[in-house]
Design a protein around this motif. Structure first.
Motif, PDB file in Angstrom:
ATOM      1  N   THR A 227       0.848  -1.181   0.000  1.00 11.33           N
ATOM      2  CA  THR A 227       0.000   0.000   0.000  1.00 11.33           C
ATOM      3  C   THR A 227       0.888   1.237   0.000  1.00 11.33           C
ATOM      4  O   THR A 227       1.774   1.369   0.842  1.00 11.33           O
ATOM      5  CB  THR A 227      -0.908   0.023   1.246  1.00 11.33           C
ATOM      6  OG1 THR A 227      -1.684  -1.168   1.266  1.00 11.33           O
ATOM      7  CG2 THR A 227      -1.809   1.225   1.230  1.00 11.33           C
ATOM      8  N   ILE A 228       0.652   2.117  -0.950  1.00 16.56           N
ATOM      9  CA  ILE A 228       1.464   3.328  -1.057  1.00 16.56           C
ATOM     10  C   ILE A 228       0.553   4.547  -1.072  1.00 16.56           C
ATOM     11  O   ILE A 228      -0.620   4.454  -1.421  1.00 16.56           O
ATOM     12  CB  ILE A 228       2.359   3.324  -2.323  1.00 16.56           C
ATOM     13  CG1 ILE A 228       1.506   3.218  -3.591  1.00 16.56           C
ATOM     14  CG2 ILE A 228       3.393   2.219  -2.254  1.00 16.56           C
ATOM     15  CD1 ILE A 228       2.281   3.426  -4.884  1.00 16.56           C
ATOM     16  N   ASP A 229       1.111   5.684  -0.705  1.00 16.31           N
ATOM     17  CA  ASP A 229       0.406   6.955  -0.785  1.00 16.31           C
ATOM     18  C   ASP A 229       0.784   7.589  -2.119  1.00 16.31           C
ATOM     19  O   ASP A 229       1.751   8.334  -2.222  1.00 16.31           O
ATOM     20  CB  ASP A 229       0.799   7.841   0.397  1.00 16.31           C
ATOM     21  CG  ASP A 229       0.024   9.153   0.433  1.00 16.31           C
ATOM     22  OD1 ASP A 229      -0.673   9.476  -0.554  1.00 16.31           O
ATOM     23  OD2 ASP A 229       0.143   9.858   1.443  1.00 16.31           O
TER      24      ASP A 229
ATOM     25  N   CYS B 273       7.448   9.816   1.928  1.00 13.67           N
ATOM     26  CA  CYS B 273       6.520   9.167   0.988  1.00 13.67           C
ATOM     27  C   CYS B 273       6.932   7.728   0.700  1.00 13.67           C
ATOM     28  O   CYS B 273       6.222   7.002   0.016  1.00 13.67           O
ATOM     29  CB  CYS B 273       6.381   9.974  -0.299  1.00 13.67           C
ATOM     30  SG  CYS B 273       7.763   9.862  -1.438  1.00 13.67           S
ATOM     31  N   GLY B 274       8.078   7.310   1.234  1.00  7.31           N
ATOM     32  CA  GLY B 274       8.499   5.926   1.108  1.00  7.31           C
ATOM     33  C   GLY B 274       9.379   5.602  -0.075  1.00  7.31           C
ATOM     34  O   GLY B 274       9.721   4.441  -0.289  1.00  7.31           O
ATOM     35  N   LEU B 275       9.760   6.594  -0.865  1.00  9.00           N
ATOM     36  CA  LEU B 275      10.576   6.319  -2.053  1.00  9.00           C
ATOM     37  C   LEU B 275      12.040   6.062  -1.747  1.00  9.00           C
ATOM     38  O   LEU B 275      12.727   5.401  -2.513  1.00  9.00           O
ATOM     39  CB  LEU B 275      10.482   7.483  -3.046  1.00  9.00           C
ATOM     40  CG  LEU B 275       9.289   7.492  -3.977  1.00  9.00           C
ATOM     41  CD1 LEU B 275       9.296   8.751  -4.826  1.00  9.00           C
ATOM     42  CD2 LEU B 275       9.250   6.259  -4.842  1.00  9.00           C
ATOM     43  N   VAL B 276      12.519   6.596  -0.616  1.00  7.84           N
ATOM     44  CA  VAL B 276      13.944   6.527  -0.316  1.00  7.84           C
ATOM     45  C   VAL B 276      14.180   5.967   1.085  1.00  7.84           C
ATOM     46  O   VAL B 276      13.440   6.273   2.016  1.00  7.84           O
ATOM     47  CB  VAL B 276      14.580   7.943  -0.440  1.00  7.84           C
ATOM     48  CG1 VAL B 276      15.992   7.974   0.093  1.00  7.84           C
ATOM     49  CG2 VAL B 276      14.558   8.402  -1.894  1.00  7.84           C
TER      50      VAL B 276
ATOM     51  N   LEU C 201       8.811   1.759  -5.014  1.00  8.03           N
ATOM     52  CA  LEU C 201       8.973   2.110  -6.417  1.00  8.03           C
ATOM     53  C   LEU C 201       8.239   1.123  -7.324  1.00  8.03           C
ATOM     54  O   LEU C 201       7.551   1.528  -8.266  1.00  8.03           O
ATOM     55  CB  LEU C 201      10.456   2.171  -6.779  1.00  8.03           C
ATOM     56  CG  LEU C 201      10.800   2.729  -8.149  1.00  8.03           C
ATOM     57  CD1 LEU C 201      10.230   4.129  -8.334  1.00  8.03           C
ATOM     58  CD2 LEU C 201      12.291   2.731  -8.362  1.00  8.03           C
ATOM     59  N   ARG C 202       8.330  -0.157  -7.028  1.00  6.78           N
ATOM     60  CA  ARG C 202       7.609  -1.171  -7.835  1.00  6.78           C
ATOM     61  C   ARG C 202       6.096  -0.995  -7.714  1.00  6.78           C
ATOM     62  O   ARG C 202       5.369  -1.123  -8.704  1.00  6.78           O
ATOM     63  CB  ARG C 202       8.017  -2.571  -7.408  1.00  6.78           C
ATOM     64  CG  ARG C 202       9.356  -2.980  -7.957  1.00  6.78           C
ATOM     65  CD  ARG C 202       9.662  -4.458  -7.678  1.00  6.78           C
ATOM     66  NE  ARG C 202      11.076  -4.682  -7.875  1.00  6.78           N
ATOM     67  CZ  ARG C 202      11.974  -4.796  -6.903  1.00  6.78           C
ATOM     68  NH1 ARG C 202      11.592  -4.741  -5.637  1.00  6.78           N
ATOM     69  NH2 ARG C 202      13.243  -4.980  -7.185  1.00  6.78           N
ATOM     70  N   ALA C 203       5.620  -0.712  -6.515  1.00  6.17           N
ATOM     71  CA  ALA C 203       4.174  -0.502  -6.326  1.00  6.17           C
ATOM     72  C   ALA C 203       3.707   0.724  -7.111  1.00  6.17           C
ATOM     73  O   ALA C 203       2.635   0.709  -7.732  1.00  6.17           O
ATOM     74  CB  ALA C 203       3.850  -0.355  -4.841  1.00  6.17           C
TER      75      ALA C 203
END
Length: 102
Positions: A3-5, A56-59, A77-79
């Protein structure tokens, strides 16, 4: 799928410096000093951008002594890539028949 924002990721990537940071991190972990050289920005500015990319979870960040090493979070990144790939960009016939639809 993780789950990503998605909105936060799009907002984070909406800045040219953050896009360049993500490109710089493609393929390998980098020390903050290497990113600073690639972008020619100040350390406080880099810290600001890295916080947004981490939030945001990218790094990901790994601290080793006084040094910070950054890498892309491949799961996020894949999501995000899957989200983009699932968008349907084929032309669609309009079902609208109102006067504004032409």
């Amino acid at each position: 799928m993780e789950t990503i924002d998605t909105a936060s990721i799009c907002k984070a990537l909406g800045d040219a410096n953050r896009l360049k940071i993500v490109q710089t991190l493609s393929g390998c972990e980098k020390c903050a000093c290497v990113i600073l050289e690639a972008l020619n920005i100040s350390q406080p500015t880099l810290s600001h951008h890295m916080k947004i990319l981490r939030d945001c979870g990218l790094v990901n960040v790994r601290k080793a002594g006084k040094w910070c090493y950054y890498s892309l979070n491949c799961d996020t990144l894949r999501a995000f890539q899957q989200f983009i790939a699932a968008l349907d960009c084929r032309p669609v016939e309009s079902e609208c028949s109102g006067p504004a639809c032409g």
